[in-house]
Design a protein around this motif. Structure first.
Motif, PDB file in Angstrom:
ATOM      1  N   ASP A 141       0.808  -1.220   0.000  1.00 49.16           N
ATOM      2  CA  ASP A 141       0.000   0.000   0.000  1.00 49.16           C
ATOM      3  C   ASP A 141       0.843   1.272   0.000  1.00 49.16           C
ATOM      4  O   ASP A 141       0.354   2.336  -0.374  1.00 49.16           O
ATOM      5  N   ASN A 142       2.118   1.178   0.438  1.00 44.75           N
ATOM      6  CA  ASN A 142       2.884   2.418   0.586  1.00 44.75           C
ATOM      7  C   ASN A 142       4.159   2.468  -0.254  1.00 44.75           C
ATOM      8  O   ASN A 142       4.926   3.413  -0.153  1.00 44.75           O
ATOM      9  N   TYR A 143       4.427   1.442  -1.086  1.00 45.67           N
ATOM     10  CA  TYR A 143       5.723   1.382  -1.760  1.00 45.67           C
ATOM     11  C   TYR A 143       5.968   2.551  -2.696  1.00 45.67           C
ATOM     12  O   TYR A 143       7.118   2.932  -2.934  1.00 45.67           O
ATOM     13  N   SER A 144       4.911   3.141  -3.193  1.00 39.49           N
ATOM     14  CA  SER A 144       5.101   4.240  -4.145  1.00 39.49           C
ATOM     15  C   SER A 144       5.522   5.534  -3.458  1.00 39.49           C
ATOM     16  O   SER A 144       5.837   6.512  -4.115  1.00 39.49           O
ATOM     17  N   GLN A 145       5.553   5.535  -2.121  1.00 39.34           N
ATOM     18  CA  GLN A 145       5.873   6.762  -1.376  1.00 39.34           C
ATOM     19  C   GLN A 145       7.370   6.947  -1.164  1.00 39.34           C
ATOM     20  O   GLN A 145       7.801   7.976  -0.659  1.00 39.34           O
ATOM     21  N   PHE A 146       8.185   5.956  -1.498  1.00 38.64           N
ATOM     22  CA  PHE A 146       9.607   6.030  -1.193  1.00 38.64           C
ATOM     23  C   PHE A 146      10.418   6.281  -2.449  1.00 38.64           C
ATOM     24  O   PHE A 146      10.177   5.665  -3.488  1.00 38.64           O
ATOM     25  N   SER A 147      11.395   7.129  -2.316  1.00 32.68           N
ATOM     26  CA  SER A 147      12.266   7.434  -3.445  1.00 32.68           C
ATOM     27  C   SER A 147      13.477   6.513  -3.421  1.00 32.68           C
ATOM     28  O   SER A 147      13.829   5.946  -2.386  1.00 32.68           O
ATOM     29  N   GLY A 148      14.141   6.398  -4.560  1.00 33.52           N
ATOM     30  CA  GLY A 148      15.288   5.515  -4.655  1.00 33.52           C
ATOM     31  C   GLY A 148      16.408   5.892  -3.711  1.00 33.52           C
ATOM     32  O   GLY A 148      17.000   5.046  -3.067  1.00 33.52           O
ATOM     33  N   PRO A 175       0.621  -7.354 -12.547  1.00 35.57           N
ATOM     34  CA  PRO A 175       0.268  -6.861 -11.214  1.00 35.57           C
ATOM     35  C   PRO A 175       0.700  -5.418 -11.049  1.00 35.57           C
ATOM     36  O   PRO A 175       1.618  -4.939 -11.731  1.00 35.57           O
ATOM     37  N   ARG A 176       0.013  -4.732 -10.146  1.00 38.05           N
ATOM     38  CA  ARG A 176       0.254  -3.302  -9.975  1.00 38.05           C
ATOM     39  C   ARG A 176       1.715  -3.018  -9.625  1.00 38.05           C
ATOM     40  O   ARG A 176       2.255  -1.968  -9.992  1.00 38.05           O
ATOM     41  N   ILE A 177       2.347  -3.971  -8.934  1.00 28.17           N
ATOM     42  CA  ILE A 177       3.742  -3.758  -8.541  1.00 28.17           C
ATOM     43  C   ILE A 177       4.659  -3.621  -9.755  1.00 28.17           C
ATOM     44  O   ILE A 177       5.739  -3.035  -9.696  1.00 28.17           O
ATOM     45  N   LYS A 178       4.210  -4.188 -10.929  1.00 28.48           N
ATOM     46  CA  LYS A 178       5.049  -4.129 -12.125  1.00 28.48           C
ATOM     47  C   LYS A 178       4.777  -2.878 -12.946  1.00 28.48           C
ATOM     48  O   LYS A 178       5.437  -2.650 -13.961  1.00 28.48           O
ATOM     49  N   ARG A 179       3.798  -2.061 -12.510  1.00 26.00           N
ATOM     50  CA  ARG A 179       3.488  -0.867 -13.263  1.00 26.00           C
ATOM     51  C   ARG A 179       4.398   0.293 -12.863  1.00 26.00           C
ATOM     52  O   ARG A 179       5.093   0.242 -11.862  1.00 26.00           O
ATOM     53  N   MET A 180       4.363   1.346 -13.587  1.00 27.55           N
ATOM     54  CA  MET A 180       5.320   2.432 -13.412  1.00 27.55           C
ATOM     55  C   MET A 180       5.192   3.128 -12.057  1.00 27.55           C
ATOM     56  O   MET A 180       4.117   3.288 -11.514  1.00 27.55           O
ATOM     57  N   SER A 181       6.339   3.527 -11.511  1.00 23.39           N
ATOM     58  CA  SER A 181       6.358   4.308 -10.275  1.00 23.39           C
ATOM     59  C   SER A 181       6.848   5.715 -10.613  1.00 23.39           C
ATOM     60  O   SER A 181       7.912   5.892 -11.177  1.00 23.39           O
ATOM     61  N   GLU A 182       6.042   6.712 -10.266  1.00 22.60           N
ATOM     62  CA  GLU A 182       6.411   8.094 -10.605  1.00 22.60           C
ATOM     63  C   GLU A 182       7.655   8.552  -9.850  1.00 22.60           C
ATOM     64  O   GLU A 182       8.348   9.463 -10.265  1.00 22.60           O
ATOM     65  N   SER A 187       9.258   0.869 -12.971  1.00 23.33           N
ATOM     66  CA  SER A 187       8.337   0.146 -12.093  1.00 23.33           C
ATOM     67  C   SER A 187       9.084  -0.275 -10.837  1.00 23.33           C
ATOM     68  O   SER A 187      10.292  -0.539 -10.862  1.00 23.33           O
ATOM     69  N   TYR A 188       8.362  -0.331  -9.738  1.00 29.59           N
ATOM     70  CA  TYR A 188       8.974  -0.746  -8.474  1.00 29.59           C
ATOM     71  C   TYR A 188       9.502  -2.174  -8.586  1.00 29.59           C
ATOM     72  O   TYR A 188      10.535  -2.524  -8.008  1.00 29.59           O
ATOM     73  N   ASN A 190      10.748  -3.610 -11.269  1.00 26.02           N
ATOM     74  CA  ASN A 190      12.036  -3.586 -11.967  1.00 26.02           C
ATOM     75  C   ASN A 190      13.140  -3.073 -11.058  1.00 26.02           C
ATOM     76  O   ASN A 190      14.292  -3.513 -11.146  1.00 26.02           O
ATOM     77  N   TYR A 191      12.778  -2.116 -10.211  1.00 24.78           N
ATOM     78  CA  TYR A 191      13.752  -1.607  -9.239  1.00 24.78           C
ATOM     79  C   TYR A 191      14.217  -2.741  -8.316  1.00 24.78           C
ATOM     80  O   TYR A 191      15.416  -2.939  -8.091  1.00 24.78           O
ATOM     81  N   LEU A 192      13.251  -3.536  -7.792  1.00 22.25           N
ATOM     82  CA  LEU A 192      13.604  -4.641  -6.898  1.00 22.25           C
ATOM     83  C   LEU A 192      14.450  -5.692  -7.621  1.00 22.25           C
ATOM     84  O   LEU A 192      15.453  -6.175  -7.093  1.00 22.25           O
ATOM     85  N   SER A 193      14.047  -6.051  -8.819  1.00 22.05           N
ATOM     86  CA  SER A 193      14.760  -7.110  -9.555  1.00 22.05           C
ATOM     87  C   SER A 193      16.172  -6.681  -9.946  1.00 22.05           C
ATOM     88  O   SER A 193      17.021  -7.535 -10.228  1.00 22.05           O
ATOM     89  N   SER A 194      16.431  -5.371  -9.947  1.00 21.56           N
ATOM     90  CA  SER A 194      17.773  -4.894 -10.305  1.00 21.56           C
ATOM     91  C   SER A 194      18.712  -4.821  -9.102  1.00 21.56           C
ATOM     92  O   SER A 194      19.917  -4.629  -9.268  1.00 21.56           O
ATOM     93  N   LEU A 195      18.171  -5.003  -7.902  1.00 20.35           N
ATOM     94  CA  LEU A 195      19.003  -4.896  -6.701  1.00 20.35           C
ATOM     95  C   LEU A 195      20.022  -6.024  -6.641  1.00 20.35           C
ATOM     96  O   LEU A 195      19.696  -7.184  -6.912  1.00 20.35           O
ATOM     97  N   PRO A 196      21.254  -5.735  -6.243  1.00 23.72           N
ATOM     98  CA  PRO A 196      22.295  -6.773  -6.227  1.00 23.72           C
ATOM     99  C   PRO A 196      22.247  -7.672  -4.997  1.00 23.72           C
ATOM    100  O   PRO A 196      22.994  -8.649  -4.929  1.00 23.72           O
ATOM    101  N   ASP A 197      21.388  -7.338  -4.007  1.00 22.03           N
ATOM    102  CA  ASP A 197      21.418  -8.099  -2.748  1.00 22.03           C
ATOM    103  C   ASP A 197      20.009  -8.470  -2.253  1.00 22.03           C
ATOM    104  O   ASP A 197      19.773  -8.581  -1.048  1.00 22.03           O
ATOM    105  N   LEU A 198      19.080  -8.680  -3.189  1.00 19.09           N
ATOM    106  CA  LEU A 198      17.707  -8.977  -2.770  1.00 19.09           C
ATOM    107  C   LEU A 198      17.586 -10.428  -2.288  1.00 19.09           C
ATOM    108  O   LEU A 198      17.985 -11.366  -2.984  1.00 19.09           O
TER     109      LEU A 198
END
Length: 894
Positions: A141-148, A175-182, A187-188, A190-198
């Motif tokens: 519910d809140n993931y879109s509120q955080f910046s990189g 799913p909504r998680i794969k849609r764009m994050s302003e 998308s959030y 894609n951001y997660l999948s690009s992390l080197p330590d997830l």
């Protein structure tokens, strides 16, 4: 176990299965060293490494290395998840975690457990690195509120609900998680999948084997997956497929044996033939049986809480209905006037998927607060609504009125009632047992449970009889004969008039004041005699205390009344001694195979001569070489108490366990602090010394502790006399059927199986006025005690009257009787003849004999009587037998 794993173990007070799981993670991560896109080892190489260590893992079953920890419900999977996150961060600097929940209930629970530091189940309590810089909890519910940029500053724990991801992928939608994050510009997902330590953690991972959302999870491409479940299997029709990536399994059978969860038991009626009843009649009978068990459990839990001084647990009963119509019919049946006289009309609720709006909201609120004492609900009817995530500790009775469709569903249903209200087994079966009322198909589950490979292990079958009827229980406290006499005097006083009544009321209040005063004086006295409790010092203390009471009440002739009370005090003291059995306050505790303990001692601080260091910080510019000194304030420290700095270093030592040794640790740390305060004038200087030299100070404390340690082997620990030489006599709390009378102990009861449900009185030699007996043998023995001249006084001890423990893990033992004769005092146990030589009975007997030996040794110092242990087979107890003959023949000598 490396340093960080050891630190986490101590700080989170991990149980043995959690600790073992963390050790395995530590070992395997070091061997695999998973690194995204740059790993030296391939997926197959890592699998071979894991397989060589843990052969149960034959396949990761993912596109990434994923290992499963199969821990029984109630053992603490969520705390283990927190321990894994803390370890990977502290040991390897991993900051990004993705936690999957299978449903909304667990999703909300995980968010609470990971984020609310004030919550009793907060998983990071004690981890110092997370006190000032708590992990960032990001959810669906809140993931879109955080910046990189902000995310790079924290340990990030992403909590998402897999069922929501599944619903968003229907008909091929992303799913909504794969849609764009302003905020992220991508998308959030894609951001997660690009992390080197997830690292992905999957709670209740048996849900993630065939879901559409698993495709999405594989695309996250984490470096590691950690799975947690109580049921490491999937089901397709009648076929069960076990997980292939389990590295550690701790079954329900182990959890029961180790005391981490309730012991499941099945209840059925004696000689019961379901074919003789219609479906409605069967339902009603099972509900009635369930409520009878529930009423008995409710009474026993109240008794346990009173006897132990623990918080009282309000139990409830869970009914499993076939469908929503059936649930409504059951609720209506329970609310009828002829069902336990209508007692449960407003104490029953049903919960199912057809409910909406205000009704559903109210029911969910009632469900979430079922553990609260003021929640009125005692019966919950559900239709396949309560699975994982609904964690309560006060479910004690389950009535399944439908065939369980699957083995997994059966285990999940049982799992709702396995958690213990006090966190561990108490040794009281009424507190430690979950009862399932049998239905016509439940024998299949019993058979399944008894198979060698079953996760469920039904411990025993409870056979019910009909002697209770459909009645509720009430709790009564058995008073001493002194208190009973006062109650009788109060009744007589009400019949008096004028000054006679006023005077007698004053006398009663005086005697009511004397009795508790004697109860505190007698156990502390040097010997248990009238002379010891009526010394001039005791009488003067009594007079002073009583005078203060009278003056506070504005009594005009207080001094005269005090002198009269002092004379009465002496006469009551004599009667008190004549009617009370002195019980030495000893703790008999089995030592087990081996155990490291630290003896109490005072810290030697003669070599601790530390001086405070400078509180200024020196800085040097690298290019110019300019050096500056910065004055700072008080030395910074995170711990709440200054002693915590020393304790936090000490508990990293392998030999020291915080839960077992915390009292000594804080005593020694406090003595060190007091020492520094004695020669350092400023409190700020003391803090400075502790902060700067905590490691060498703690090392000195540790070396002194090791000089005072002992390895205790099989046998009993040497008891240490407590502050009071003798124990106060505890008043037992007992239950009786509402409306049932008190029976004279000489009355014959038919059938004899009904004896255990009756309360008896009429005793003359006993300390208390009322007792219950578990068998005819015990009742007959009480008759012998009352009529035999060699018995001067006796009692049935209340729970926790003695501190006698036996077995491993240790359980509390309470003998049936304490009997005083002219020559000695005896602990007496009556047992079924065939059970006398069993290991359990003999283990209890050895512990009791050890108590008697030490009590006798103590009594020699105060000219008291010796103690004996008497173990009598049931067939030897007959009302024509003499006490002398029984004691002489069955004295237990080990």
């Amino acid at each position: 176990m490396n340093k960080n794993a050891n630190y986490i173990r101590n700080r989170l007070s991990l149980r043995a299965p959690q600790e073992e799981s963390l050790n395995i993670l530590s070992e395997l991560y070091e061997l695999m060293q998973p690194v995204k896109n740059k790993g030296v080892l391939s997926l197959s190489d890592m699998l071979n490494i894991v397989k060589s260590k843990y052969p149960t893992c034959t396949d990761f079953e993912r596109n990434f290395p994923s290992i499963c920890f199969a821990l029984a419900t109630g053992v603490g999977k969520t705390r283990l998840m927190g321990a894994c996150i803390a370890y990977l961060y502290l040991e390897y600097g991993i900051r990004n975690f993705f936690v999957l929940a299978p449903n909304l209930t667990i999703y909300n629970k995980l968010i609470e457990d990971f984020s609310n530091s004030k919550h009793p189940k907060y998983v990071f309590r004690g981890i110092a690195d997370f006190v000032q810089n708590a992990p960032r909890i990001i959810n669906g519910d809140n993931y879109s509120q955080f910046s990189g940029n902000e995310l790079f500053q924290y340990v990030n724990i992403n909590v998402f609900n897999i069922s929501k991801i599944n619903s968003e992928t229907r008909k091929g939608s992303a799913p909504r998680i794969k849609r764009m994050s302003e905020y992220l510009g991508d998308s959030y997902f894609n951001y997660l999948s690009s992390l080197p330590d997830l690292v992905v953690l999957m709670d209740e991972s048996h849900h993630y084997r065939a879901d559409r959302g698993m495709t999405v999870i594989n695309e996250l491409d984490p470096i590691l997956g950690l799975e947690f479940t109580a049921t490491p299997q999937t089901q397709s029709g009648a076929k069960y497929t076990k997980f292939k990536n389990v590295v550690y399994e701790y079954s329900l059978a182990n959890a029961i044996a180790d005391g981490f969860v309730k012991k499941p038991a099945v209840a059925t009626r004696k000689d019961f033939d379901p074919s003789q009843y219609s479906t409605i009649e069967l339902d009603r009978m099972k509900l009635l049986d369930g409520v009878r068990i529930h009423e008995n459990t409710k009474a026993e839990l109240a008794i346990y809480a009173r006897d132990k001084g623990a918080r009282e647990v309000k139990p409830f009963m869970l009914v499993v209905a076939v469908d929503t119509t059936h649930a409504s019919e059951l609720k209506e049946m329970i609310q009828q006037d002829d069902f336990f006289n209508g007692y449960y009309k407003d104490k029953v609720m049903d919960i199912h998927s057809n409910q909406t709006g205000a009704e559903k909201d109210e029911n969910i609120e009632l469900l979430l607060s079922l553990e609260e004492p003021d929640n009125r609900i005692e019966i919950v009817i559900h239709v396949n609504m309560l699975k994982e995530g609904w964690d309560v500790t006060n479910l004690y009775t389950i009535v399944p009125l439908r065939s369980s469709a699957s083995r997994t569903l059966t285990e999940q249903t049982l799992g709702r009632g396995l958690r213990l209200p006090y966190g561990k087994h108490t040794g009281d079966d009424n507190v430690d047992t979950l009862t399932i009322v049998q239905h016509d198909k439940f024998q299949d589950i019993v058979d399944e449970a008894n198979k060698p490979d079953s996760i469920i292990r039904i411990q025993h079958i409870i056979v019910l009889d009909d002697t209770d009827g459909n009645v509720r229980k009430e709790i009564i406290t058995s008073q001493s004969q002194f208190e009973e006499e006062i109650e009788q005097r109060k009744t007589v006083a009400e019949q008096l008039e004028g000054t006679k009544k006023e005077k007698e009321i004053i006398n009663i209040k005086r005697d009511e004041f004397i009795l508790p005063f004697l109860n505190t004086v007698a156990p502390k006295a040097a010997s248990f005699t009238k002379e010891a409790i009526t010394t001039a010092e005791h009488i003067e203390t009594f007079k002073k205390t009583y005078l203060e009471k009278l003056k506070s009440e504005g009594r005009l002739f207080a001094n005269d009344e005090v002198n009269e009370a002092a004379e009465r005090y002496i006469s009551i003291a004599e009667k008190f001694i004549d009617n009370t059995i002195p019980i030495p306050r000893l703790s008999i505790i089995p030592s087990g195979n081996s155990k490291l303990i630290f003896h109490d001692f005072d810290l030697d601080t003669s070599k601790m001569k530390y001086q405070p260091g400078s509180e200024e910080i020196v800085t040097r510019e690298l290019q110019s070489g300019v050096q500056r000194e910065l004055a700072v304030g008080r030395a910074y420290f995170k711990e709440r108490y200054i002693e915590d700095h020393l304790v936090s270093v000490l508990i990293d030592k392998q030999e020291i366990w915080y839960d077992e040794h915390k009292d000594l640790l804080y005593k020694l740390a406090n003595q060190a602090v007091l020492h520094f305060q004695s020669y350092l004038g400023d409190e700020r200087e003391v803090v400075n010394v502790i902060i700067n030299f905590k490691i060498p100070i703690a090392e000195q404390i540790y070396q002194q502790m090791m000089a005072h340690h002992e390895i205790i082997h099989e046998g009993f620990e040497k008891p240490i006399m407590k502050v009071r030489p003798c124990s106060e006599i505890k008043d037992p709390s007992i239950s009786k059927n509402v409306g049932d009378r008190i029976y004279d102990y000489k009355e014959s009861i038919e059938p004899v199986s009904a004896i255990r449900n009756k309360v008896f009185g009429g005793f003359v030699k006993s300390y208390h006025k009322l007792y219950k007996f578990d068998s005819k043998t015990e009742k007959d023995f009480a008759v012998i005690l009352e009529q035999d001249k060699d018995c001067t006084k006796w009692l049935r001890p209340a729970k926790s009257q003695f501190q006698i423990y036996y077995g491993r893990p240790s359980k509390e033992y309470m003998p049936d009787f304490v009997v005083e004769t002219p020559d000695f005092i005896a602990l007496v146990e009556t047992k079924k003849k065939d059970d006398v030589e069993t290991e359990q009975v003999q283990s209890k007997a050895r512990a009791a004999l050890n108590y008697c030996i030490n009590a006798t040794e103590y009594n020699k110092q105060i000219n008291g009587k010796p103690w004996k242990y008497i173990l009598i087979p049931h067939n030897a107890v007959a009302v024509n037998m003499s006490l002398n003959n029984l004691f002489h023949q069955y004295e237990y000598l080990g």
